[in-house]
Design a protein around this motif. Structure first.
Motif, short mmCIF file in Angstrom:
data_model
loop_
_atom_site.label_atom_id
_atom_site.label_comp_id
_atom_site.label_asym_id
_atom_site.label_seq_id
_atom_site.Cartn_x
_atom_site.Cartn_y
_atom_site.Cartn_z
N HIS A 140 -6.67 6.44 -1.50
CA HIS A 140 -5.28 6.03 -1.61
C HIS A 140 -5.02 4.70 -0.91
N GLY A 141 -4.24 3.86 -1.55
CA GLY A 141 -3.75 2.64 -0.93
C GLY A 141 -4.81 1.56 -0.75
N SER A 142 -4.51 0.63 0.13
CA SER A 142 -5.40 -0.50 0.37
C SER A 142 -6.76 -0.09 0.89
N SER A 143 -6.87 1.12 1.40
CA SER A 143 -8.15 1.60 1.93
C SER A 143 -9.22 1.71 0.86
N MET A 144 -8.86 1.60 -0.42
CA MET A 144 -9.87 1.61 -1.47
C MET A 144 -10.79 0.38 -1.37
N LEU A 145 -10.43 -0.57 -0.50
CA LEU A 145 -11.26 -1.75 -0.27
C LEU A 145 -12.16 -1.61 0.96
N VAL A 146 -12.12 -0.45 1.61
CA VAL A 146 -12.88 -0.26 2.84
C VAL A 146 -13.98 0.76 2.59
N GLU A 147 -15.22 0.31 2.64
CA GLU A 147 -16.36 1.15 2.28
C GLU A 147 -16.42 2.43 3.11
N GLU A 148 -16.13 2.33 4.41
CA GLU A 148 -16.22 3.49 5.29
C GLU A 148 -15.19 4.56 4.90
N SER A 193 0.85 -1.20 0.00
CA SER A 193 0.00 0.00 0.00
C SER A 193 0.88 1.24 0.00
N SER A 194 0.72 2.08 -1.03
CA SER A 194 1.49 3.32 -1.16
C SER A 194 2.99 3.01 -1.25
N TYR A 195 3.82 3.52 -0.33
CA TYR A 195 5.26 3.29 -0.47
C TYR A 195 5.59 1.80 -0.42
N SER A 196 4.85 1.04 0.39
CA SER A 196 5.15 -0.39 0.47
C SER A 196 4.72 -1.13 -0.78
N ALA A 197 3.79 -0.55 -1.57
CA ALA A 197 3.42 -1.15 -2.85
C ALA A 197 4.60 -1.10 -3.81
N SER A 198 5.31 0.02 -3.82
CA SER A 198 6.50 0.14 -4.66
C SER A 198 7.57 -0.85 -4.22
N LEU A 199 7.76 -0.96 -2.91
CA LEU A 199 8.76 -1.90 -2.40
C LEU A 199 8.34 -3.34 -2.65
N ALA A 249 -0.35 -4.22 -5.84
CA ALA A 249 0.23 -2.92 -5.50
C ALA A 249 -0.87 -1.87 -5.53
N PHE A 250 -1.25 -1.38 -4.37
CA PHE A 250 -2.29 -0.37 -4.24
C PHE A 250 -1.64 1.01 -4.14
N SER A 251 -1.84 1.84 -5.17
CA SER A 251 -1.29 3.20 -5.20
C SER A 251 0.21 3.25 -4.95
N PRO A 252 1.00 2.52 -5.73
CA PRO A 252 2.45 2.55 -5.49
C PRO A 252 3.02 3.95 -5.55
N ALA A 253 3.68 4.36 -4.49
CA ALA A 253 4.21 5.72 -4.37
C ALA A 253 5.28 5.98 -5.41
N SER A 254 5.28 7.21 -5.94
CA SER A 254 6.26 7.54 -6.98
C SER A 254 6.83 8.95 -6.79
N GLY A 255 6.71 9.51 -5.61
CA GLY A 255 7.20 10.85 -5.35
C GLY A 255 8.71 10.89 -5.16
#
Length: 243
Positions: free
Chosen positions: A212-220, A128-134, A151-157
C-alpha cells in the motif's frame, strides 16, 4: 545539516508553516536549486514524512529534485520516527472534530510555502493513500501552479466520501499517474477508479509486487525487487519535464 548525494551537497533543513486554521505543520526541505523542479511528498495515515520517505528521498534528490516532505496532522509512527505536527497538537485525535479530508489545507499550504519561498521550477505533488486522494484534488484546483501528480493507492473508503478523487479525473488536465499493488485491484472501487482514470487519458500502473502507498517503492517493505516500479515513476517524472 548537510546530506551528500552523488556529486552534490544538498541543504536539508527543518521548516514549519501554518495552515489557514492555525495548525503548525513541520517538514523537511531538501534544497538543491530553487530554479529546479520540486517534489512535494505527502504520507499515508498513521505515518510521517521521515519514516515513510527516508529511503525514497535520496533517489529523487539524485535525479535533481528539490524535496519538501511534511508531517500532516493525520498521521503517526508508521515506519519509525514520529509525526512532529501531531506531537505539537496535544488535543489532536482523529475523528475528534476532523477527518482525513480536513488535511487538505495541509497539502495546499505546503504548495503555498514552496511558491512563497521562491521555488520557480516545476512543482510535482506526490501522495500516499489518503494524501494521494487529496493530492489529486489539489492538483485539479491548482493546475496553474502544479505540473504533475503521482497518487500511490489513493484512499477511497468511507472516511474519504467527501473528498474522493474520481470526480476530478475529467477536469484535471496536467499529468497524473495512479499506482496500486495487485491486491488492491481485487477491490471493485479500485478497478472502477482505474477505468475512469484511463477514460480521461490518465496513466495507471499495477506493479507485479507491491504494498500500500508509496512503500511500493521500498524493497524491504515489498519483500521483492522494486526496480520496475521505480522505472515507471522516473519515466513519468521525465514526461512531466517535456510538457
Amino acid at each position: 545539516m548537510k546530506k551528500e548525494t552523488s556529486n552534490e551537497m544538498t541543504n536539508v533543513r527543518e521548516i514549519s508553516f501554518y495552515t489557514p486554521d492555525s495548525i503548525k505543520i513541520f517538514g523537511d526541505l531538501y534544497e538543491l536549486d530553487k530554479k529546479e523542479k520540486t517534489i512535494l511528498l505527502f504520507h499515508q495515515s498513521g505515518s510521517n514524512a521521515r519514516g515513510e520517505y527516508a529511503s525514497i528521498i535520496p533517489n529523487l534528490i539524485e535525479k535533481g529534485y528539490n524535496i519538501l516532505a511534511i508531517d500532516q496532522r493525520a498521521g503517526g509512527q508508521y515506519y519509525g520516527s514520529y509525526n512532529r505536527t501531531l506531537a505539537n497538537i496535544p488535543t489532536n485525535s482523529y475523528g475528534d472534530g476532523y477527518g482525513y479530508c480536513d488535511a487538505y489545507n495541509n497539502l495546499e499550504s505546503a504548495l503555498n510555502f514552496i511558491m512563497d519561498s521562491g521555488f520557480s521550477g516545476d512543482k510535482i505533488i506526490w501522495g500516499s493513500s489518503y494524501s494521494a486522494s487529496l493530492a489529486i484534488q489539489l492538483a485539479n484546483n491548482r493546475q496553474n501552479d502544479v505540473n504533475g501528480v503521482l497518487a500511490f493507492s489513493p484512499a477511497s473508503g468511507g472516511s474519504m466520501k467527501d473528498c474522493l478523487p474520481d470526480k476530478y479525473f475529467e477536469t484535471l488536465k496536467i499529468p497524473l499517474i495512479i499506482l496500486r499493488p495487485p491486491n488492491e485491484m481485487e477491490n471493485e472501487n479500485s478497478k472502477s477508479q482505474f477505468d475512469l482514470a484511463n477514460k480521461y487519458n490518465h496513466q495507471t500502473y499495477v506493479p507485479k509486487n507491491g504494498v500500500h502507498g508509496s512503500s511500493m517503492l521500498v524493497e524491504e517493505r515489498v519483500g521483492s525487487e522494486v526496480e520496475d516500479t521505480w522505472t515507471v515513476v522516473l519515466s513519468f517524472l521525465k514526461e512531466i519535464e517535456k510538457q
